[in-house]
Design an enzyme around this catalytic site. Structure first.
Site, PDB file in Angstrom:
ATOM      1  N   ASP A  64       0.824  -1.202   0.000  1.00  0.00           N
ATOM      2  CA  ASP A  64       0.000   0.000   0.000  1.00  0.00           C
ATOM      3  C   ASP A  64       0.863   1.260   0.000  1.00  0.00           C
ATOM      4  O   ASP A  64       2.087   1.195   0.145  1.00  0.00           O
ATOM      5  CB  ASP A  64      -0.966  -0.002   1.195  1.00  0.00           C
ATOM      6  CG  ASP A  64      -0.303  -0.435   2.501  1.00  0.00           C
ATOM      7  OD1 ASP A  64       0.933  -0.372   2.595  1.00  0.00           O
ATOM      8  OD2 ASP A  64      -1.021  -0.834   3.421  1.00  0.00           O
ATOM      9  N   ASP A 132      -7.548  -1.865  14.029  1.00  0.00           N
ATOM     10  CA  ASP A 132      -8.949  -1.947  13.581  1.00  0.00           C
ATOM     11  C   ASP A 132      -9.180  -3.159  12.680  1.00  0.00           C
ATOM     12  O   ASP A 132     -10.255  -3.305  12.106  1.00  0.00           O
ATOM     13  CB  ASP A 132      -9.371  -0.644  12.884  1.00  0.00           C
ATOM     14  CG  ASP A 132      -8.711  -0.447  11.517  1.00  0.00           C
ATOM     15  OD1 ASP A 132      -7.838  -1.268  11.141  1.00  0.00           O
ATOM     16  OD2 ASP A 132      -9.055   0.524  10.823  1.00  0.00           O
ATOM     17  N   HIS A 134      -7.506  -4.025   9.892  1.00  0.00           N
ATOM     18  CA  HIS A 134      -7.168  -3.935   8.467  1.00  0.00           C
ATOM     19  C   HIS A 134      -5.942  -4.771   8.124  1.00  0.00           C
ATOM     20  O   HIS A 134      -5.053  -4.959   8.947  1.00  0.00           O
ATOM     21  CB  HIS A 134      -7.012  -2.481   8.009  1.00  0.00           C
ATOM     22  CG  HIS A 134      -5.796  -1.777   8.513  1.00  0.00           C
ATOM     23  ND1 HIS A 134      -5.792  -0.453   8.875  1.00  0.00           N
ATOM     24  CD2 HIS A 134      -4.511  -2.190   8.705  1.00  0.00           C
ATOM     25  CE1 HIS A 134      -4.581  -0.100   9.248  1.00  0.00           C
ATOM     26  NE2 HIS A 134      -3.788  -1.126   9.160  1.00  0.00           N
ATOM     27  N   GLU A 139      -9.673  -1.383   5.054  1.00  0.00           N
ATOM     28  CA  GLU A 139     -10.343  -1.092   6.315  1.00  0.00           C
ATOM     29  C   GLU A 139     -11.613  -1.942   6.434  1.00  0.00           C
ATOM     30  O   GLU A 139     -12.068  -2.533   5.445  1.00  0.00           O
ATOM     31  CB  GLU A 139     -10.688   0.408   6.373  1.00  0.00           C
ATOM     32  CG  GLU A 139      -9.480   1.339   6.250  1.00  0.00           C
ATOM     33  CD  GLU A 139      -8.581   1.363   7.491  1.00  0.00           C
ATOM     34  OE1 GLU A 139      -8.559   0.383   8.269  1.00  0.00           O
ATOM     35  OE2 GLU A 139      -7.875   2.379   7.678  1.00  0.00           O
TER      36      GLU A 139
HETATM   37  P1  PGA Z   1       2.157  -1.577  12.497  1.00  0.00           P
HETATM   38  O1  PGA Z   1       0.947  -1.443  11.461  1.00  0.00           O
HETATM   39  O2  PGA Z   1       2.997  -2.692  11.983  1.00  0.00           O
HETATM   40  O3  PGA Z   1       2.889  -0.272  12.442  1.00  0.00           O
HETATM   41  O4  PGA Z   1       1.548  -1.881  13.818  1.00  0.00           O
HETATM   42  C1  PGA Z   1       0.325  -2.618  11.016  1.00  0.00           C
HETATM   43  C2  PGA Z   1      -0.734  -2.266  10.015  1.00  0.00           C
HETATM   44  O5  PGA Z   1      -1.319  -1.177  10.109  1.00  0.00           O
HETATM   45  O6  PGA Z   1      -1.017  -3.085   9.139  1.00  0.00           O
END
Ligand code: PGA
Length: 256
Positions: A64, A132, A134, A139
């Site tokens: 992404d 959350d 995702h 999302e």
């Molecule tokens: P993080 O993010 O590795 O910084 O916890 C994970 C994500 O948002 O997929």
């Protein structure tokens, strides 16, 4: 079902994921990796860098990217991938794509999908998971069939990522992300999560109902998934003892 491996530390998870990636690259020098950003996959990249393997032919597709940040911004995922993956691992920059990196944003999703297909598909997709739920920037509510496209970040994700910016107002609102359908086409998914803040998302992904409300639950539809977690991220798994028992009794001939 996914293979759940509970490890004592992030570093141990990184070493195990690095083993799997290097086995893949030993079979195919030009293996295709799906690359995740964020804090979670860093132990993998650190472990890979320390092994000093020849990864110059490996191809990469980032999951992404923010929309609205110039690629040169230090927090664009192009910059992050260059700094944390391409340079330390010795990947060839021209073999690593980031969504939205070519052409107009309106057609960037379809272009990215074509590039992944032309590369023969992703062999191993590294994944983190958001608080959350995702995966990628898909999302809650994202279709399990979705492909790379522009999306809107939840406020929760913007708050979680504000630590990388001066203020939450600087966190972009839009992103371009591989879809859940794109992710599901990868041949092997390796999902990592560490810490108590990820425990609910991991429980929903691994044991909850398969629902678009928990994007991580898309992993339940995939035939080859490895989940690497620490004890805190695993703490809400109802069948934790079984996962530990299955890992301890894994047949020696069976690879991850
Ligand atoms: P993080 O993010 O590795 O910084 O916890 C994970 C994500 O948002 O997929």
């Amino acid at each position: 079902m996914a293979e759940i491996v509970v490890l004592d530390s992030r570093a141990e998870a990184g070493e195990l994921a690095a083993d799997v990636i290097l086995e893949l690259v030993a079979r195919r020098r030009d293996a295709v990796l799906g690359l995740a950003t964020g804090s979670t996959p860093l132990p993998i990249y650190q472990a890979l860098a320390s092994r000093r393997a020849d990864l110059a032919a490996v191809r990469g597709f980032a999951l992404d990217e923010y929309v609205g940040l110039p690629a040169s911004h230090p927090e664009s995922y192009r910059s992050v991938i260059t700094r944390e993956v391409v340079e330390p691992l010795g990947l060839a920059p021209e073999l690593v794509r980031v969504p939205g990196d070519r052409g107009p944003i309106e057609t960037a999703g379809a272009d990215y999908e074509r590039a992944i297909v032309d590369a023969g598909g992703v062999d191993l997709q590294i994944l983190g998971i958001g608080t959350d739920g995702h995966i990628g920037f898909n999302e809650p509510g994202s279709s399990f069939e979705s492909l790379t496209r522009v999306k809107t970040l939840t406020q929760q994700t913007r708050e979680d990522n504000a630590r990388f910016f001066d203020s939450i107002d600087d966190v972009p609102v839009n992103c371009i992300t591989q879809g859940l359908g794109t992710i599901r086409r990868a041949r092997h998914l390796v999902l990592l999560a560490f810490g108590e803040a990820k425990a609910a998302a991991i429980a929903a992904a691994v044991e909850g109902p398969v629902t678009a409300s928990a994007p991580g639950s898309a992993i339940q539809l995939h035939p080859h998934v490895t989940v690497l977690v620490d004890g805190s991220a695993a703490s809400r798994l109802a069948n934790l003892e079984y996962y530990r028992y299955a890992w301890a009794n894994k047949p020696a001939w069976e690879s991850i």
